[in-house]
Design a protein around this motif. Structure first.
Motif, PDB file in Angstrom:
ATOM      1  N   LEU A   1      -9.782 -48.261  48.431  1.00 41.40           N
ATOM      2  CA  LEU A   1      -9.561 -46.970  47.776  1.00 41.40           C
ATOM      3  C   LEU A   1      -8.435 -47.049  46.746  1.00 41.40           C
ATOM      4  CD1 LEU A   1      -9.844 -44.612  50.899  1.00 41.40           C
ATOM      5  CD2 LEU A   1     -11.555 -44.971  49.114  1.00 41.40           C
TER       6      LEU A   1
ATOM      7  N   SER B   1      -8.803 -46.503  42.710  1.00 37.88           N
ATOM      8  CA  SER B   1      -7.936 -45.544  42.019  1.00 37.88           C
ATOM      9  C   SER B   1      -7.241 -46.191  40.826  1.00 37.88           C
ATOM     10  CB  SER B   1      -6.882 -44.977  42.979  1.00 37.88           C
ATOM     11  OG  SER B   1      -7.486 -44.256  44.025  1.00 37.88           O
ATOM     12  N   TYR B   2      -6.682 -47.385  41.053  1.00 37.93           N
ATOM     13  CA  TYR B   2      -5.957 -48.054  39.975  1.00 37.93           C
ATOM     14  C   TYR B   2      -6.897 -48.593  38.894  1.00 37.93           C
ATOM     15  CZ  TYR B   2      -1.329 -47.599  41.986  1.00 37.93           C
ATOM     16  OH  TYR B   2      -0.147 -47.092  42.449  1.00 37.93           O
TER      17      TYR B   2
ATOM     18  N   CYS C   1       2.065 -49.234  37.294  1.00 38.58           N
ATOM     19  CA  CYS C   1       0.914 -49.620  38.110  1.00 38.58           C
ATOM     20  C   CYS C   1       1.088 -51.019  38.695  1.00 38.58           C
ATOM     21  CB  CYS C   1      -0.365 -49.575  37.273  1.00 38.58           C
ATOM     22  SG  CYS C   1      -0.906 -47.913  36.845  1.00 38.58           S
TER      23      CYS C   1
ATOM     24  N   ALA D   1      -1.937 -43.298  45.658  1.00 39.25           N
ATOM     25  CA  ALA D   1      -2.763 -43.860  44.588  1.00 39.25           C
ATOM     26  C   ALA D   1      -3.756 -42.821  44.083  1.00 39.25           C
ATOM     27  CB  ALA D   1      -3.503 -45.098  45.099  1.00 39.25           C
ATOM     28  N   TYR D   2      -4.321 -42.047  45.003  1.00 35.20           N
ATOM     29  CA  TYR D   2      -5.235 -40.967  44.611  1.00 35.20           C
ATOM     30  C   TYR D   2      -4.503 -39.907  43.792  1.00 35.20           C
ATOM     31  CZ  TYR D   2      -8.276 -36.881  44.975  1.00 35.20           C
ATOM     32  OH  TYR D   2      -9.041 -35.769  44.683  1.00 35.20           O
TER      33      TYR D   2
ATOM     34  N   CYS E   1      -5.917 -39.362  35.217  1.00 28.64           N
ATOM     35  CA  CYS E   1      -7.311 -39.255  34.774  1.00 28.64           C
ATOM     36  C   CYS E   1      -7.807 -37.817  34.677  1.00 28.64           C
ATOM     37  CB  CYS E   1      -8.220 -40.040  35.720  1.00 28.64           C
ATOM     38  SG  CYS E   1      -7.806 -41.791  35.829  1.00 28.64           S
TER      39      CYS E   1
ATOM     40  N   CYS F   1      -9.557 -46.999  37.880  1.00 25.69           N
ATOM     41  CA  CYS F   1      -9.790 -45.814  37.057  1.00 25.69           C
ATOM     42  C   CYS F   1      -8.568 -45.491  36.198  1.00 25.69           C
ATOM     43  CB  CYS F   1     -10.138 -44.617  37.942  1.00 25.69           C
ATOM     44  SG  CYS F   1     -11.693 -44.769  38.833  1.00 25.69           S
TER      45      CYS F   1
ATOM     46  N   TYR G   1      -4.104 -41.184  40.383  1.00 31.63           N
ATOM     47  CA  TYR G   1      -5.413 -41.156  39.707  1.00 31.63           C
ATOM     48  C   TYR G   1      -5.695 -39.763  39.135  1.00 31.63           C
ATOM     49  CZ  TYR G   1     -10.396 -40.109  39.573  1.00 31.63           C
ATOM     50  OH  TYR G   1     -11.635 -39.627  39.200  1.00 31.63           O
TER      51      TYR G   1
END
Length: 310
Positions: free
Chosen positions: A212, A216-217, A240, A118-119, A126, A219, A122
């Protein structure tokens, strides 16, 4: 085996998934098919993601995820399949210890890996211009190593705690594999302290990565809303939502199983929930995380075409 100290216990008996004899052969064929699809699907992902065109952190994480999924299913399902067609459903004491350690290690490692993935998404969505700098090889390997180390620590502690309990009651485990809730039901000692410990561990192990992942999602979705193209927004939202579905299933099943570890009246429900994270999710992950990806599908088609020519 029925003696008052667990050190004299040489084996346990698994009750299996169902107590209805007429369903045993049907369940065997169903889960044999599911296990076969799990292994084939995840092996394909492991093979395809080593292709030079897929040399990105996301595909590295997918390869590790597929390996963990194959391992989780292989620790649980073959023994369950054997119980459907054999009258001998026993598992040795050390076999039970090993199975419990492996299940907790693999499940915890995968949960932290999903947070790392997920990070990664992100950063890719992003902060795309710095993606290759932030998610370099060292960072990716460190995240995988951290996931596995966390899984090992949690598994060692939980397994050690369970098997220091005295088992002096029936040796039959009302489950299809060795897991914490059915094992502590066999203990004749006061397990209230252990129950508090496992609830604390559940909150830390499940809800910390889940938080966390949600951040992440959140954002990612915020960035998606700024995309002008409706088609791009729809595609990213679709990805997502699929990923969050798996994460939610994982979180919900683990939470409901381990937050009330000694609730004996819900063992059948817990069996179904355990099936989700040990059998169903490993089957779904290749479809949700990989085969819906256009690049993965294109490489897979090329690889399959080459194999067919040979």
């Amino acid at each position: 085996p029925e003696a008052g100290n667990h050190t004299l216990l040489t084996e346990f008996v698994l009750s299996g998934l169902s107590s209805h004899p007429e369903l045993q052969h049907l369940l065997f064929f169903i889960f044999c098919f599911v296990y076969t699809m799990t292994v084939i699907g995840n092996l394909l992902i492991c093979m395809v993601t080593v292709h030079p065109t897929l040399h990105m952190p996301m595909y590295f994480f997918l390869r590790v995820l597929s390996f963990l999924d194959i391992s989780t299913a292989s620790i649980v399902v073959p023994k369950m399949l054997a119980s459907f067609i054999s009258e001998d459903t026993s598992i040795s004491y050390m076999g039970c210890v090993t199975q419990l350690y492996c299940v907790i290690f693999l499940a915890t490692s995968e949960w932290y890996l999903l947070a790392a993935m997920a990070y990664d998404r992100y950063v890719a969505i992003c902060n795309p211009l710095r993606y290759t700098v932030i998610m370099n090889t060292k960072v990716c390997l460190s995240l995988v190593l951290l996931s596995c180390c966390s899984g090992n620590v949690v598994s060692v502690v939980q397994t050690a705690w369970v098997f220091t309990l005295p088992f002096c009651g029936p040796r039959k485990i009302n489950y299809f594999f060795c897991d914490v809730p059915p094992l502590i039901l066999l203990s004749c000692s006061d397990t209230s302290l252990y129950e508090k410990q496992i609830i604390t561990a559940t909150v830390l192990v499940i809800f910390t990565p889940f938080f966390l992942i949600l951040v992440s999602y959140a954002c990612i979705i915020s960035s998606i809303l700024k995309i002008s193209s409706a088609e791009s927004r729809h595609k990213t939202f679709s990805t997502c939502s699929s990923n969050l579905t798996v994460v939610t299933l994982y979180c919900a099943s683990g939470t409901l199983i381990y937050l009330r570890p000694k609730s004996s009246n819900s063992q059948d429900i817990k069996k179904v929930l355990a099936l989700i994270y040990t059998t169903i999710i490993p089957t779904l992950n290749p479809l949700i995380y990989s085969l819906r990806n256009k690049e993965v599908r294109e490489v897979l088609i090329r690889v399959m075409a080459l194999l067919m020519k040979k």
